[in-house]
Design an enzyme around this catalytic site. Structure first.
Site, short mmCIF file in Angstrom:
data_model
loop_
_atom_site.label_atom_id
_atom_site.label_comp_id
_atom_site.label_asym_id
_atom_site.label_seq_id
_atom_site.Cartn_x
_atom_site.Cartn_y
_atom_site.Cartn_z
N HIS A 82 108.86 71.72 35.87
CA HIS A 82 108.79 72.93 36.70
C HIS A 82 107.93 74.00 36.02
O HIS A 82 108.08 74.24 34.83
CB HIS A 82 110.21 73.47 36.93
N ILE A 167 103.25 88.92 24.96
CA ILE A 167 104.47 88.18 25.31
C ILE A 167 105.52 88.31 24.22
O ILE A 167 105.20 88.62 23.06
CB ILE A 167 104.20 86.68 25.56
#
Lengths: 299, 299
Positions: A82, A167
């Site tokens: 996914h 991030i």
């Protein structure tokens, strides 16, 4: 009667049982919140939790889950089928009872701010909370996935809504937003020709020029040898189920094809179906809040 | 999740505010019970209370209300337009959530027994709780009214279900029973000819050879100059709303008449309308309990 808000956080962990159990324990421990459901997929390496709670509890539960996920899940080592960009990939808030979509937008922004303030994870606001149209669609926001995020955040148009252009080293980036409850609604045709279902799906879905709040594709039901228009109704007030259904009916006629049935997959708010009954029974001046008995029982 | 049961006692007092307020106080004081609504009509000299509660609370509340009414209302002096046979005229129990009609029958019998044991009021069980078909219909049970009851109780077929063949001197006789929630559903026609609405009403209602759980009459809406088929759907699972609606549609066609709209008056259980959406959208294998989001929220 207190407002009820649903939250469906998606975590990038579907294999490690200790981590999943830890998330379950947190979801079950926050006052004012009920864990309705959770499911994990090993090949997707992803878990989806469904919580419902009051305005305060749902924010606390969402934050605590994101915090725990950021401590347990290391995205530099995570792999699965996914697409994903963060330990907590996406956190949507959904109005369920006496709450509006606008209130869920406010909640999403508060939670987004807290996640960034306390955990230093950059946040994209998406769906109804999005700052601009290019951030509405999760797939666009997530494009590049975890591995591409360091670079993406440096692109001019992709500064996070909360946080710096950098991030979180292990937890990546999280999307937070508000949306209407989604109804998975499939309509079955008396044809084995998938191309007909595909053509009709394109007609009813917003991206094909059809209904704004309808997503759809053609799907073959191999066991029954019939084609299906498989839809996600992403705002059943903006695009009611009956409108997609009747459009499929009259578009199918062009091919001599008929509707033979439909399916609602998983949960639906009562109102999505009651709105359809109102249409078909031609009920004049129906007041959903006042006239549905159960609305007087929910405390 | 606890069962929820509705109780709608009718009292033969719609004028004396002290008595009505006394009933309200009792209805609000029993644990596990909520007073949803109450209304009094002076010319009818009658008050209708709507309570909802758990299995234990609803029985206690019903009994305490009947007890208070028997102490306050003297039927030998009571007059009003509405037919009546007791201080508390009728006490129906209705399944609302996670409770069955059969369970409400059991509850009605327990409450009936207690009323007779402790207050010495004779009880007729009616509707679903009736011991035989001639006691199902309240109008038949109540025929003769308070003044005729002493004699009626002595007739062979009218021994009370609980108690002796002798009325309570001031509180008379009370009917206790169980029934499904009632939905008041009216269908408007594009004709000013009341005789067409009357003919169709006769066709759809059970007493005319139509649907067992449908009662109906023709009504003229003077302000709109249209005729209406006015129905009480007394068991929406036995006779769904859409079935009466579609029958009215095809029967009206005989006269070149069309349905122009409908009305749901007052409260309806969500399921009565969701069952209609299921029919019109042709939804396959829908599970009301599991798939309606709100059913997971009611505690």
């Amino acid at each position: 009667m207190s407002k009820l808000i649903e939250c469906i956080p998606n975590f990038s962990e579907g294999q490690n049982e200790a981590t999943i159990n830890g998330l379950v324990k947190i979801a079950q421990s926050v006052a004012g919140v009920t864990l309705l459901d959770h499911s994990s997929d090993k090949s997707h390496n992803r878990s989806v939790f469904t919580l419902v709670g009051d305005e305060v509890g749902i924010q606390e539960a969402a934050f605590q889950l994101v915090k725990y996920a950021s401590e347990q899940i290391d995205m530099t080592k995570q792999h699965g089928e996914h697409p994903r960009m963060g330990a907590t990939d996406v956190v949507p808030f959904v109005p369920v009872k006496d709450a509006t979509l606008a209130e869920c937008v406010e909640i999403s922004k508060k939670v987004a701010k807290r996640i960034n303030d306390e955990l230093n994870i950059p946040i994209f606001l998406y769906e109804e909370s999005a700052a601009n149209p290019s951030r509405v669609n999760l797939a666009k926001v997530r494009k590049g996935q975890f591995e591409g995020m360091p670079e993406k955040l440096l692109e001019e148009e992709w500064a996070p809504d909360f946080g710096a252009r950098k991030i979180h080293p292990t937890a990546g980036v999280t999307a937070v937003g508000a949306r209407m409850p989604l109804v998975a609604f499939n309509v079955n045709l008396d044809t084995s020709d998938i191309s007909i279902a595909n053509k009709i799906a394109k007609i009813v879905r917003g991206s094909g020029g059809g209904f704004k709040y309808c997503k759809g594709i053609g799907v073959m039901l191999e066991d029954r040898n019939i084609a299906q228009v498989s839809m996600n109704m992403v705002n059943f007030e903006g695009t009611p189920l009956y409108r997609a259904f009747e459009t499929i009916r009259f578009e199918a006629k062009r091919y001599g094809v008929n509707i033979i049935g439909s399916e609602v997959i998983g949960l639906t708010p009562a109102k999505a179906l009651i709105d359809c009954a109102e249409y078909y029974l031609q009920i004049e001046e129906f007041d959903y809040q006042k006239q549905i008995l159960e609305n007087h029982l929910l405390s």
